[in-house]
Each structure stands twice: as C-alpha cells, then as structure tokens.
Design a protein around this motif. Structure first.
Motif, short mmCIF file in Angstrom:
data_model
loop_
_atom_site.label_atom_id
_atom_site.label_comp_id
_atom_site.label_asym_id
_atom_site.label_seq_id
_atom_site.Cartn_x
_atom_site.Cartn_y
_atom_site.Cartn_z
N GLY A 123 0.71 -1.24 -0.05
CA GLY A 123 -0.15 -0.07 -0.05
C GLY A 123 0.78 1.30 0.06
O GLY A 123 0.19 2.41 0.16
N GLU A 124 2.23 1.38 -0.12
CA GLU A 124 2.95 2.33 -0.23
C GLU A 124 2.70 3.14 -1.35
O GLU A 124 2.96 2.46 -2.50
N VAL A 125 2.66 4.35 -1.42
CA VAL A 125 2.60 5.21 -2.52
C VAL A 125 3.96 5.23 -3.18
O VAL A 125 4.85 5.57 -2.60
N MET A 126 3.92 4.67 -4.59
CA MET A 126 5.30 4.83 -5.39
C MET A 126 5.37 6.04 -6.31
O MET A 126 6.49 6.38 -6.42
N ALA A 127 4.21 6.72 -6.74
CA ALA A 127 4.03 7.52 -7.60
C ALA A 127 2.61 8.10 -7.54
O ALA A 127 1.66 7.25 -7.21
N SER A 128 2.53 9.31 -7.72
CA SER A 128 0.99 10.01 -7.97
C SER A 128 1.10 11.10 -8.82
O SER A 128 2.19 11.65 -9.04
N SER A 129 -0.05 11.56 -9.42
CA SER A 129 0.09 12.71 -10.30
C SER A 129 -1.53 13.03 -10.31
O SER A 129 -2.29 12.29 -10.32
N SER A 130 -1.83 14.29 -10.26
CA SER A 130 -2.82 15.13 -10.74
C SER A 130 -2.65 15.96 -11.86
O SER A 130 -1.57 16.61 -11.90
N GLN A 131 -3.39 15.94 -12.96
CA GLN A 131 -3.29 16.81 -14.00
C GLN A 131 -4.61 17.37 -14.50
O GLN A 131 -5.74 16.98 -14.29
N ARG A 132 -4.53 18.65 -14.86
CA ARG A 132 -5.60 19.22 -15.72
C ARG A 132 -5.49 19.50 -17.01
O ARG A 132 -4.46 19.85 -17.43
N ILE A 133 -6.38 18.99 -17.67
CA ILE A 133 -6.48 19.17 -19.17
C ILE A 133 -7.58 20.16 -19.79
O ILE A 133 -8.61 19.95 -19.44
N MET A 134 -7.28 21.13 -20.53
CA MET A 134 -7.91 22.15 -21.05
C MET A 134 -8.71 21.50 -21.98
O MET A 134 -8.24 21.88 -23.35
N ALA A 135 -9.80 20.70 -21.84
CA ALA A 135 -10.45 20.13 -23.20
C ALA A 135 -11.74 19.52 -22.57
O ALA A 135 -12.07 19.41 -21.34
N THR A 136 -12.72 18.93 -23.45
CA THR A 136 -13.68 18.23 -22.95
C THR A 136 -13.79 17.15 -23.74
O THR A 136 -13.43 17.00 -24.89
N PHE A 137 -14.00 15.76 -23.13
CA PHE A 137 -14.23 14.66 -23.55
C PHE A 137 -15.43 13.96 -23.04
O PHE A 137 -15.90 14.17 -22.01
N GLU A 138 -15.94 12.80 -23.74
CA GLU A 138 -16.94 12.06 -23.31
C GLU A 138 -16.22 11.40 -22.00
O GLU A 138 -15.00 11.12 -21.86
N PRO A 139 -16.78 10.87 -21.09
CA PRO A 139 -16.49 10.34 -19.88
C PRO A 139 -15.60 9.14 -20.08
O PRO A 139 -14.32 9.07 -19.48
N HIS A 140 -16.11 8.14 -20.88
CA HIS A 140 -15.12 7.13 -21.19
C HIS A 140 -13.78 7.19 -21.92
O HIS A 140 -12.84 6.77 -21.38
N VAL A 141 -13.70 8.64 -22.53
CA VAL A 141 -12.58 8.87 -23.32
C VAL A 141 -11.61 9.53 -22.26
O VAL A 141 -10.34 9.26 -22.15
N ALA A 142 -12.19 10.19 -21.17
CA ALA A 142 -11.56 11.01 -20.01
C ALA A 142 -10.72 9.86 -19.16
O ALA A 142 -9.68 9.65 -19.11
N GLU A 143 -11.71 8.74 -18.81
CA GLU A 143 -11.06 7.57 -18.07
C GLU A 143 -10.06 6.88 -18.95
O GLU A 143 -9.22 6.51 -18.16
N ALA A 144 -10.41 6.55 -20.00
CA ALA A 144 -9.27 5.79 -20.85
C ALA A 144 -7.82 6.77 -20.94
O ALA A 144 -6.82 6.24 -20.72
N ILE A 145 -7.90 8.07 -20.98
CA ILE A 145 -6.54 8.99 -20.97
C ILE A 145 -6.08 8.78 -19.59
O ILE A 145 -4.94 8.76 -19.46
#
Length: 173
Positions: A123-145
């Motif tokens: 359960g130790e965190v090895m890496a993490s990231s949060s990103q903001r993308i200036m665009a709109t996608f369908e939910p399934h596309v956003a999840e795939a990205i």
C-alpha cells in the motif's frame, strides 16, 4: 526521491494520500481546514489585521466543513466521504503494483481532471500525479486517458507490469 541530505523526501501529495488512506476523509478534511485557517490567520496578522483566536480554529474548521457539505447537498451534489466505505482498496499480488486512476469532467470550465496513484503490494505510494487538461471529452474517453497516463507514469518510474483499477470498468476490461 533523495533530498540534499540523502534522506527520503515525501512529496506533499503522497503525504496527503497516505494520510487519507490511514485516517479517512473526515479527519483529513479537518486537518486541511485547520491548516488553511492557520495560514489565513498568519496572513491577516502579517498585514496588520486581526485573526481568529487560535483556540477557535478547530471549531471554525468543523463548522466550515459542515456548511460546505450542507451547501453541496442543497445543490444536488453528494459530498460525504470521498470513497465508498464498502469499497476497500485491495493491494495487488505480492511484489506487484497497482495503478489507480480516475477522471472528472467540468463542462463549465471545459477541463478534465485526472488523478493517478501507484502503490506497491503493502500500500505504499510509489508515485502519484494529478493533471488538468483544458479540453472536454466524453466520460469514457477521459477515463481511458487517465488509465493511459497512469500506465505511462508507471513505465516512467521503471514499473512495467501493473494491475489497473478504475471505476471505468468498461475501459479496464
């Protein structure tokens, strides 16, 4: 990541994720609200204004979170714990890694937020990231990205085989 003294540095996001996993959303929420208010008070005093008595900060933080949750419920948003307490994170197999991802779409600001956490089998965190993308996608596309970027992050840190976990079951399958 090694720091100047050769010791391990914990990035703030990793620290917060580990606290969230250990203590839960309510305690982490109070902790963050207290830190926020202490910093606000510091700025008030620095600029010659009166701040809240520090003995009142915890009460202020609790009231703030109650009002915040209440306002979100009035506007149709369900706030409460950030994760379903019935869903427990399960570690991957011994000596393996799990990539957890999620995406959120804000149609008003036309942005997509992506969150990624990679953990080892304890359960130790090895890496993490949060990103903001200036665009709109369908939910399934956003999840795939989000999943693609999670796998890419794992590869970037030298982890080649991962288990992927996301609420986008169709994309994961």
């Amino acid at each position: 990541m090694a720091g100047p003294s050769g010791g391990n540095q914990v990035q703030m996001f990793d620290f917060m994720v580990s606290w969230f996993v250990k203590w839960g959303a309510d305690i982490v929420g109070i902790f963050c609200a207290v830190l926020w208010r202490v910093w606000y008070n510091r700025n008030q005093v620095t600029h010659g204004k009166a701040g809240l008595d520090l003995r009142e900060v915890v009460g202020w933080a609790e009231n703030f979170l109650i009002e915040y949750r209440s306002a979100n419920q009035v506007h149709g948003h369900q706030l409460g714990p950030l994760c379903n307490r019935n869903d427990v994170w399960r570690p991957p197999a011994y000596d393996s890694y799990k990539v957890n991802t999620d995406a959120a779409i804000d149609t008003v600001s036309k942005t997509v937020g992506i969150g990624i956490v990679i953990r080892n089998s304890v359960g130790e965190v090895m890496a993490s990231s949060s990103q903001r993308i200036m665009a709109t996608f369908e939910p399934h596309v956003a999840e795939a990205i989000a999943i693609f970027r999670g796998i890419s992050l794992a590869q970037d840190i030298g982890i080649l085989e991962v288990e992927v976990e996301s609420d986008a079951k169709l994309i994961v399958d």
